[in-house]
Enzyme design. Sequence first.
Site, PDB file in Angstrom:
ATOM      1  N   SER A 100       0.835  -1.204   0.000  1.00 46.62           N
ATOM      2  CA  SER A 100       0.000   0.000   0.000  1.00 46.62           C
ATOM      3  C   SER A 100       0.874   1.260   0.000  1.00 46.62           C
ATOM      4  CB  SER A 100      -0.955  -0.046   1.197  1.00 46.62           C
ATOM      5  OG  SER A 100      -1.987   0.902   1.053  1.00 46.62           O
ATOM      6  N   ASP A 150     -10.089  -4.919  -4.048  1.00 47.58           N
ATOM      7  CA  ASP A 150      -9.461  -3.990  -3.114  1.00 47.58           C
ATOM      8  C   ASP A 150     -10.309  -2.726  -2.982  1.00 47.58           C
ATOM      9  OD1 ASP A 150      -7.815  -2.199  -1.718  1.00 47.58           O
ATOM     10  OD2 ASP A 150      -5.988  -3.048  -2.567  1.00 47.58           O
ATOM     11  N   HIS A 166      -7.884  -5.625   0.349  1.00 45.08           N
ATOM     12  CA  HIS A 166      -6.628  -4.918   0.616  1.00 45.08           C
ATOM     13  C   HIS A 166      -5.855  -5.730   1.651  1.00 45.08           C
ATOM     14  CE1 HIS A 166      -4.150  -1.377   0.151  1.00 45.08           C
ATOM     15  NE2 HIS A 166      -4.113  -1.161   1.463  1.00 45.08           N
TER      16      HIS A 166
END
Length: 221
Positions: free
Chosen positions: A119, A171, A202
């Site tokens: 991320s 996600d 995610h």
Amino acid sequence: MAHAQELILEPANQREADACVILLHGLGADGHDFEPLVPALGLDDALAIRFVLPHAPQLPVTINGGTPMPAWYDILEMNLGRRVDVAQLRASAERVHALIDAQIEAGIDSRRIVIAGFSQGGAVAYEAALSYAQPLGGLLALSTYYATADSIAPAEANRSVPVEVHHGTADPVVPESLGREGAERAEAQGYPVTYRTYEMGHSLCPEQAGDIAKWLSDRLG
């Protein structure tokens, strides 16, 4: 070598490390977030890989109302453009460069060092790996994106660094389109890119852990 700003996991086989993976966590987490991933990879005992898991500093994050939290940089707008504090992004990339330098000084060849990130940490990993002045072993970008279109100044030494990009098809935090866009930008710049998707949000999944283990073994075996 370890200090409060990073978690260091030495090879489980008690051998002296001859390779290193620097893995950056996401927004609001810390280095311990991915500590369970290391044994879950099930890497061959013959590998002697040191894992360096840095902790991001506490920063006010605009999209979260200015609340301080572990962050590699401030995110100014939560949209597909994801406007960020580029100076902080570059400062975090420079910190990763310092971590790489420390591993080289400890005797590890730069070509046996992999930069990875999840991320927000993945955006820093893109910046740090592609701009580092010595050849690296690879870049692993997990559920992430190019933070800015123009911030990365590619280093000639890493023009052929292997780039492995993973993303979840469901996600809700970083849309899969952003992950694919990042992979395509790297590919357009001439990097050898592999892009994989997984039926997940995610996060990470067992199938992905197997792919990560194989990729690391190919790079550092």
